[in-house]
Design a protein around this motif. Sequence first.
Motif, short mmCIF file in Angstrom:
data_model
loop_
_atom_site.label_atom_id
_atom_site.label_comp_id
_atom_site.label_asym_id
_atom_site.label_seq_id
_atom_site.Cartn_x
_atom_site.Cartn_y
_atom_site.Cartn_z
N GLY A 90 0.82 -1.20 0.00
CA GLY A 90 0.00 0.00 0.00
C GLY A 90 0.86 1.25 0.00
O GLY A 90 2.06 1.19 -0.21
N ALA A 91 0.21 2.38 0.25
CA ALA A 91 0.89 3.67 0.15
C ALA A 91 0.73 4.43 1.45
O ALA A 91 -0.19 4.17 2.22
CB ALA A 91 0.28 4.47 -1.00
N SER A 92 1.66 5.35 1.70
CA SER A 92 1.52 6.16 2.90
C SER A 92 2.16 7.52 2.68
O SER A 92 2.95 7.71 1.75
CB SER A 92 2.17 5.48 4.10
N THR A 93 1.80 8.46 3.53
CA THR A 93 2.46 9.76 3.48
C THR A 93 2.44 10.40 4.85
O THR A 93 1.69 9.99 5.74
CB THR A 93 1.78 10.71 2.45
N LEU A 94 3.31 11.39 5.02
CA LEU A 94 3.29 12.25 6.20
C LEU A 94 2.60 13.54 5.78
O LEU A 94 2.95 14.12 4.74
CB LEU A 94 4.71 12.53 6.67
N LEU B 225 3.17 24.97 11.30
CA LEU B 225 2.52 23.71 10.91
C LEU B 225 2.45 22.87 12.18
O LEU B 225 3.44 22.25 12.58
CB LEU B 225 3.32 23.02 9.81
N ASN B 226 1.31 22.85 12.82
CA ASN B 226 1.25 22.31 14.19
C ASN B 226 0.56 20.95 14.31
O ASN B 226 0.50 20.38 15.38
CB ASN B 226 0.58 23.33 15.12
N LEU B 227 0.04 20.42 13.19
CA LEU B 227 -0.58 19.10 13.26
C LEU B 227 0.05 18.20 12.19
O LEU B 227 0.05 18.54 11.01
CB LEU B 227 -2.09 19.21 13.05
N TRP B 228 0.61 17.08 12.64
CA TRP B 228 1.35 16.17 11.77
C TRP B 228 0.77 14.78 11.91
O TRP B 228 0.60 14.29 13.02
CB TRP B 228 2.84 16.15 12.17
N PHE B 229 0.48 14.14 10.80
CA PHE B 229 -0.10 12.80 10.88
C PHE B 229 0.32 11.94 9.69
O PHE B 229 0.73 12.44 8.66
CB PHE B 229 -1.63 12.86 11.00
N VAL B 230 0.23 10.62 9.90
CA VAL B 230 0.60 9.65 8.88
C VAL B 230 -0.67 9.01 8.34
O VAL B 230 -1.53 8.59 9.11
CB VAL B 230 1.55 8.57 9.45
N VAL B 231 -0.79 8.97 7.02
CA VAL B 231 -1.94 8.35 6.37
C VAL B 231 -1.46 7.13 5.59
O VAL B 231 -0.49 7.21 4.83
CB VAL B 231 -2.60 9.34 5.38
N THR B 232 -2.11 5.98 5.80
CA THR B 232 -1.79 4.78 5.03
C THR B 232 -3.07 4.28 4.37
O THR B 232 -4.15 4.36 4.96
CB THR B 232 -1.23 3.65 5.91
N VAL C 3 -4.75 7.37 -0.38
CA VAL C 3 -4.10 8.38 0.45
C VAL C 3 -4.58 9.77 0.04
O VAL C 3 -4.97 10.59 0.89
CB VAL C 3 -2.56 8.29 0.33
N ALA C 4 -4.60 10.02 -1.27
CA ALA C 4 -5.01 11.34 -1.77
C ALA C 4 -6.45 11.64 -1.36
O ALA C 4 -6.79 12.78 -1.00
CB ALA C 4 -4.85 11.40 -3.29
N ALA C 5 -7.31 10.61 -1.40
CA ALA C 5 -8.72 10.82 -1.05
C ALA C 5 -8.86 11.25 0.41
O ALA C 5 -9.68 12.10 0.75
CB ALA C 5 -9.52 9.54 -1.32
N VAL C 6 -8.06 10.65 1.29
CA VAL C 6 -8.11 11.01 2.71
C VAL C 6 -7.66 12.46 2.90
O VAL C 6 -8.29 13.25 3.61
CB VAL C 6 -7.25 10.05 3.56
N LEU D 99 3.67 15.15 2.30
CA LEU D 99 5.13 15.02 2.33
C LEU D 99 5.54 13.55 2.32
O LEU D 99 6.03 13.02 3.32
CB LEU D 99 5.68 15.72 3.58
N PRO D 100 5.32 12.88 1.19
CA PRO D 100 5.64 11.44 1.14
C PRO D 100 7.14 11.19 1.23
O PRO D 100 7.95 12.04 0.86
CB PRO D 100 5.13 11.02 -0.25
N MET D 101 7.50 10.04 1.74
CA MET D 101 8.91 9.69 1.78
C MET D 101 9.43 9.47 0.37
O MET D 101 8.80 8.78 -0.44
CB MET D 101 9.10 8.40 2.58
N LEU D 102 10.57 10.08 0.05
CA LEU D 102 11.17 9.87 -1.26
C LEU D 102 12.31 8.87 -1.17
O LEU D 102 12.58 8.12 -2.11
CB LEU D 102 11.71 11.20 -1.82
N GLU D 103 13.00 8.88 -0.03
CA GLU D 103 14.11 7.97 0.16
C GLU D 103 14.31 7.80 1.66
O GLU D 103 14.16 8.75 2.41
CB GLU D 103 15.38 8.57 -0.47
N GLY D 104 14.62 6.59 2.10
CA GLY D 104 14.87 6.34 3.52
C GLY D 104 16.33 6.00 3.73
O GLY D 104 16.88 5.20 2.98
#
Lengths: 151, 168
Positions: A65-69, A102-109, A116-119, A134-139
């Motif tokens: 699946g997909a995720s983003t910050l 930017l005071n609220l940060w969350f992870v969507v999967t 993800v985009a719909a959420v 802000l999706p991960m591009l490289e870890g």
Amino acid sequence: MDIQDLEKRLLNDFQRDLPLEPRPFLAMAERLGVTEDEVLSALGDLRDTGAISRVGAVIRPNSVGASTLAAMAVPPQDLERVAALVSAHAAVNHNYEREHRLNLWFVVTAPDADGVAAVLDDISERTGLAVLDLPMLEGYHLDLGFALQWT
Amino acid sequence: MDMSPTRVTAADLCLVNAIEDGLPLVPRPFEDIGRRCGMSEAEVIDGLRRLQAEGVVKRLGVIVRHHELGYRANAMVVWDVPDSQVGDLGRRFSAFDFVTLCYRRPRRLPDWPYNLFCMVHGKARDRVLEQVDHLARECGVADIPRAVLFSGRRFKQRGARYSRPEET
């Protein structure tokens, strides 16, 4: 070994080494010189007190699946309300306040990038606020657990 | 790190969701998961070994909640690094034991100029700030723009869920 020592060892020594065998808690018990029941009961206590969230897995982002910050700049007086609206999404796991404009940060999967985009779209629409994606591009660093300091 | 999604089967997905939620605390947890996913205990164990080898499962074990153990100073440190240096710097940051995660993410100008993220967990704010200074000096990036975002309230924290809503 007393309970406190057992709990420390369980917290520190098994963050990434759960034995993959039919009776993993027995294998842990044998390594620690205690019984399987003692391991199960100590892990249950650690979970009940909130010291551990679970005995389970950390999944590599975007591997299934997909995720983003995501980040939002929420007026402080609205933060609790907006945070509750964000947390109510089953697709949101971590949701934190951070000290920044930017005071609220969350992870969507979600199963895929469209999910993800719909959420993100839904949250933006319902709050009238912009959501930064802000999706991960490289870890560079895998989460391999964390050595705890007891002092 | 390869970021392309791995092909996973429906059985894998069931397994991933089961272990993300956490193993049942019973003597034979994999048998229990197998019943839920229509697999034998041995198939569950083999499946988990394979998912680990493929890197889908990063780690399997006790998932600690740092906040409850006194790690209250949790900082997301973000840097505006020239694109040509971000990979090199990300790898150097990761060598420091107090850096627990390090990722490249996109800038979103004008709101967000930072492209390199790392997490530092500590028991005290002052100590975390010292570690960030130390990191910047050691890596020769004391002059590049950065911001330290300490966490405040936690509104939600649990494992991710990848299953489609109709499957839950």
